[in-house]
Design a protein around this motif. Structure first.
Motif, PDB file in Angstrom:
ATOM      1  N   LEU A   1     -12.004  40.630  41.933  1.00 55.37           N
ATOM      2  CA  LEU A   1     -12.678  41.682  42.696  1.00 55.37           C
ATOM      3  C   LEU A   1     -11.697  42.780  43.103  1.00 55.37           C
ATOM      4  N   ALA A   2     -10.452  42.398  43.396  1.00 53.15           N
ATOM      5  CA  ALA A   2      -9.446  43.371  43.819  1.00 53.15           C
ATOM      6  C   ALA A   2      -9.129  44.396  42.733  1.00 53.15           C
ATOM      7  N   VAL A   3      -9.340  44.027  41.485  1.00 51.90           N
ATOM      8  CA  VAL A   3      -9.085  44.972  40.388  1.00 51.90           C
ATOM      9  C   VAL A   3     -10.388  45.574  39.861  1.00 51.90           C
ATOM     10  N   GLY A   4     -11.436  45.454  40.682  1.00 47.39           N
ATOM     11  CA  GLY A   4     -12.690  46.120  40.363  1.00 47.39           C
ATOM     12  C   GLY A   4     -13.629  45.372  39.440  1.00 47.39           C
ATOM     13  N   ASN A   5     -13.402  44.095  39.232  1.00 48.24           N
ATOM     14  CA  ASN A   5     -14.274  43.318  38.349  1.00 48.24           C
ATOM     15  C   ASN A   5     -15.441  42.741  39.153  1.00 48.24           C
ATOM     16  N   GLY A   6     -16.536  43.499  39.180  1.00 47.28           N
ATOM     17  CA  GLY A   6     -17.731  43.090  39.909  1.00 47.28           C
ATOM     18  C   GLY A   6     -18.407  41.863  39.347  1.00 47.28           C
ATOM     19  N   GLU A   7     -17.994  41.422  38.166  1.00 49.87           N
ATOM     20  CA  GLU A   7     -18.533  40.213  37.544  1.00 49.87           C
ATOM     21  C   GLU A   7     -18.377  38.999  38.471  1.00 49.87           C
ATOM     22  N   PHE A   8     -17.378  39.044  39.355  1.00 50.92           N
ATOM     23  CA  PHE A   8     -17.062  37.906  40.223  1.00 50.92           C
ATOM     24  C   PHE A   8     -17.685  38.026  41.614  1.00 50.92           C
ATOM     25  N   ARG A   9     -18.518  39.031  41.845  1.00 53.16           N
ATOM     26  CA  ARG A   9     -19.106  39.256  43.168  1.00 53.16           C
ATOM     27  C   ARG A   9     -19.959  38.069  43.623  1.00 53.16           C
ATOM     28  N   LEU A  10     -20.874  37.633  42.788  1.00 53.80           N
ATOM     29  CA  LEU A  10     -21.749  36.519  43.160  1.00 53.80           C
ATOM     30  C   LEU A  10     -20.967  35.206  43.226  1.00 53.80           C
ATOM     31  N   ALA A  11     -20.038  35.014  42.298  1.00 52.24           N
ATOM     32  CA  ALA A  11     -19.218  33.791  42.310  1.00 52.24           C
ATOM     33  C   ALA A  11     -18.438  33.684  43.623  1.00 52.24           C
ATOM     34  N   GLU A  12     -17.895  34.807  44.092  1.00 46.48           N
ATOM     35  CA  GLU A  12     -17.150  34.802  45.355  1.00 46.48           C
ATOM     36  C   GLU A  12     -18.039  34.368  46.517  1.00 46.48           C
ATOM     37  N   LYS A  13     -19.259  34.894  46.564  1.00 43.74           N
ATOM     38  CA  LYS A  13     -20.190  34.523  47.634  1.00 43.74           C
ATOM     39  C   LYS A  13     -20.582  33.050  47.542  1.00 43.74           C
TER      40      LYS A  13
END
Length: 192
Positions: free
Chosen positions: A146-158
């Motif tokens: 996420l820190a490098v702008g990869n929104g692919e990991f947004r849901l995984a982080e939550k």
């Protein structure tokens, strides 16, 4: 000839997060190292600050070997692995067979040495601490992406942040989340 260690050397070939676009690829060897570092830290923190009595050597070994079965079966993505109880149960059985296969690649006198780390008691406190470290490692991966702008990991982080809640009864996990995890959101210059 014993193939155990040759198989383990292939951990670097098994990629994690296979269904997700990653800016920085990760393999299970790298992941296992990070889990070992975090699990060891959790054990030491718990021992020193919260009255724990963990065997830190045992914790390190459990963490290093926690994903070795994947050199035979690969890394099944979490959404697939936990899609339903039948798949989860079947995968667990396949994992057990893979671990037994790996153990059979050792000389007989070494099998009992490695068995507690490859086929651990899943009810033991040490195993739970390693599982917490495993979740923390996955959470940190999400933060890095996420820190490098990869929104692919947004849901995984939550999802992983929510999964971490089941370890909040462990003071060392709470301490690590509060005192160490924020640094993973910083750049190299900010860390200096």
């Amino acid at each position: 000839m014993y193939n155990f260690f040759a198989y383990l050397s292939r951990m670097k070939l098994i990629h994690r997060w296979s269904l997700m676009r990653s800016v920085q690829p990760e393999n299970i060897q790298e992941h296992s190292h990070q889990v070992a570092v975090i699990a060891h830290a959790l054990a030491e923190i718990d021992n020193l600050r919260f009255g724990g009595s963990h065997d830190c050597g045992q914790i390190l070994m459990l963490a290093l070997y926690h994903d070795v079965g994947e050199v035979i079966i690969g890394d099944l993505p979490t959404p697939v692995k936990y899609f339903n109880p039948e798949i989860k149960g079947s995968y667990s059985k396949i994992e057990t067979v893979a671990k037994e296969k790996l153990l059979s690649m050792l000389p007989e006198d070494l099998r009992d040495v490695y068995r507690p780390y490859i086929c651990p008691d899943e009810q033991a406190a040490a195993y739970r601490l390693v599982k917490a470290a495993d979740k923390l490692s996955a959470y940190l991966k999400c933060l890095e992406e996420l820190a490098v702008g990869n929104g692919e990991f947004r849901l995984a982080e939550k999802t992983i942040a929510k999964d971490l809640q089941k370890y909040m009864d462990m003071p060392a996990v709470c301490w690590f989340l509060e005192e160490c995890v924020p640094a993973f959101r910083q750049t190299l210059d900010e860390l200096g």
